[in-house]
Design a protein around this motif. Structure first.
Motif, PDB file in Angstrom:
ATOM      1  N   PHE A   1       0.542  -0.968  -0.015  1.00 42.71           N
ATOM      2  CA  PHE A   1       0.343   0.183  -0.295  1.00 42.71           C
ATOM      3  C   PHE A   1       0.716   0.796  -0.510  1.00 42.71           C
ATOM      4  O   PHE A   1       0.685   2.272  -0.446  1.00 42.71           O
TER       5      PHE A   1
ATOM      6  N   TYR B   1      -6.908  -2.152  -4.251  1.00 43.79           N
ATOM      7  CA  TYR B   1      -7.616  -1.999  -2.342  1.00 43.79           C
ATOM      8  C   TYR B   1      -7.576  -4.010  -2.468  1.00 43.79           C
ATOM      9  O   TYR B   1      -6.846  -4.469  -1.733  1.00 43.79           O
TER      10      TYR B   1
ATOM     11  N   TRP C   1      -8.241   0.857   7.365  1.00 42.35           N
ATOM     12  CA  TRP C   1      -8.220  -0.518   6.639  1.00 42.35           C
ATOM     13  C   TRP C   1      -8.562  -1.452   6.171  1.00 42.35           C
ATOM     14  O   TRP C   1      -8.429  -2.545   5.161  1.00 42.35           O
ATOM     15  N   TYR C   2      -8.627  -2.227   7.499  1.00 40.69           N
ATOM     16  CA  TYR C   2      -8.683  -3.620   7.251  1.00 40.69           C
ATOM     17  C   TYR C   2      -9.324  -4.136   9.012  1.00 40.69           C
ATOM     18  O   TYR C   2      -9.113  -3.164  10.162  1.00 40.69           O
TER      19      TYR C   2
ATOM     20  N   ALA D   1      -8.875   3.104  -4.852  1.00 39.75           N
ATOM     21  CA  ALA D   1      -7.668   1.968  -3.516  1.00 39.75           C
ATOM     22  C   ALA D   1      -8.696   1.014  -4.375  1.00 39.75           C
ATOM     23  O   ALA D   1      -8.649   0.106  -5.130  1.00 39.75           O
ATOM     24  N   ARG D   2      -9.979   1.240  -3.244  1.00 41.25           N
ATOM     25  CA  ARG D   2     -10.885   0.570  -3.172  1.00 41.25           C
ATOM     26  C   ARG D   2     -11.944   0.825  -4.236  1.00 41.25           C
ATOM     27  O   ARG D   2     -12.424  -0.157  -5.077  1.00 41.25           O
TER      28      ARG D   2
ATOM     29  N   ASN E   1      -5.097  -6.148  -3.126  1.00 37.75           N
ATOM     30  CA  ASN E   1      -3.681  -6.495  -2.093  1.00 37.75           C
ATOM     31  C   ASN E   1      -4.387  -7.311  -0.997  1.00 37.75           C
ATOM     32  O   ASN E   1      -3.466  -7.987  -0.153  1.00 37.75           O
TER      33      ASN E   1
ATOM     34  N   PHE F   1      -7.669   5.784  -0.293  1.00 40.93           N
ATOM     35  CA  PHE F   1      -8.008   4.506   0.156  1.00 40.93           C
ATOM     36  C   PHE F   1      -9.044   4.075   0.115  1.00 40.93           C
ATOM     37  O   PHE F   1     -10.092   3.330  -1.067  1.00 40.93           O
TER      38      PHE F   1
END
Length: 264
Positions: free
Chosen positions: A61, A247, A115-116, A241-242, A250, A238
């Protein structure tokens, strides 16, 4: 008169200092380098692979962030307890570790949007008699945790009667301590444990079915309080990226499979 002049000078100094501090993103672009603090011992988040290269989900990332900024990436490796000081001192622009935002940590640094999400768990040897967390919550049971981690906080909260033993390093350290007989059980996030288990003898370690805590814990990148524009940029990154699929790519590679073990 002197007091008024001093007050004006102080106000101007604070404004100028705040403006300078707020330009973290511009400083990175002008410098041509994004400096990211990681703890290389926490696969699949960040680690050094068989070729001696820094890699992992958070490193990937960070590489993507640097590419989209048009700058080079510099990875800075620290122990867990050195991550926040590295960020606060200005050595790093971003803290990228499997760190959970807490009110106490937020007094020092600013977390970006999660992010997670992971969930704390108790793990032990396969031949141990523990079946549920309550079985571990006893004075004669020693529980290994990572120093300064959320796992340490949760273990003290939910296993107050057990003896807590802290270790510095990544999640592998607790598993090694468990198999060496130094602790009776360990507490860490479930992903960190499951990721390292294939490196140890098969069926030597198991996770208790019931997890600790009230739910899943968020993980987030962090910046200094004054780096508002960088904080906004990371959140926007992010979102992009999504939307463009990077995202998901990854997460599927690093978090939802062990394919990366063959490549790294």
């Amino acid at each position: 008169m002197k007091k008024r002049v001093l007050a004006v000078l102080l106000a101007l100094t604070m404004i100028m200092t705040g403006t300078a501090m707020a330009n973290t993103l511009a400083d990175i672009v002008q410098r041509g380098e994004l400096r990211v603090a990681v703890q290389s011992g926490a696969a699949p988040y960040a680690f050094v692979d068989k070729n001696g290269d820094h890699t992992g989900s958070m490193v990937d990332f960070a590489k993507d962030m640097a590419d989209r900024m048009g700058v080079k990436l510099k990875i800075l490796d620290f122990d867990w307890d050195g991550l926040i000081p590295a960020l606060l001192s200005g050595k790093a622009d971003i803290l990228a570790a499997d760190m959970t935002p807490t009110l106490k940590r937020h007094l020092k640094i600013t977390f970006c949007d999660p992010w997670y999400y992971v969930q704390p768990c108790v793990f032990t040897t396969n031949d141990a008699t523990f079946l549920k967390p309550e079985d571990v919550n006893k004075p004669d049971v020693t529980v290994g945790v990572l120093l300064g981690s959320t796992g340490e906080t949760i273990a003290k909260q939910y296993l107050p009667n057990a003896q807590i033993k802290t270790y510095k390093g990544g999640g592998r350290m607790i598993v090694q301590a468990l198999l060496a007989g130094h602790v009776d059980a360990g507490v860490n996030d479930d992903l960190a444990v499951l990721t390292v288990l294939p490196d140890f003898p098969p069926k030597s370690v198991r996770l208790l079915d019931r997890r600790l805590g009230q739910g899943k814990d968020p993980l987030a990148f962090a910046v200094r309080h004054e780096s508002v524009n960088l904080w906004q940029w990371i959140n926007l990154y992010f979102a992009f990226a999504r939307s463009d699929g990077s995202y998901d790519k990854n997460i599927k590679y690093w978090m939802e499979s062990t394919d990366w073990k063959k490549d790294h």
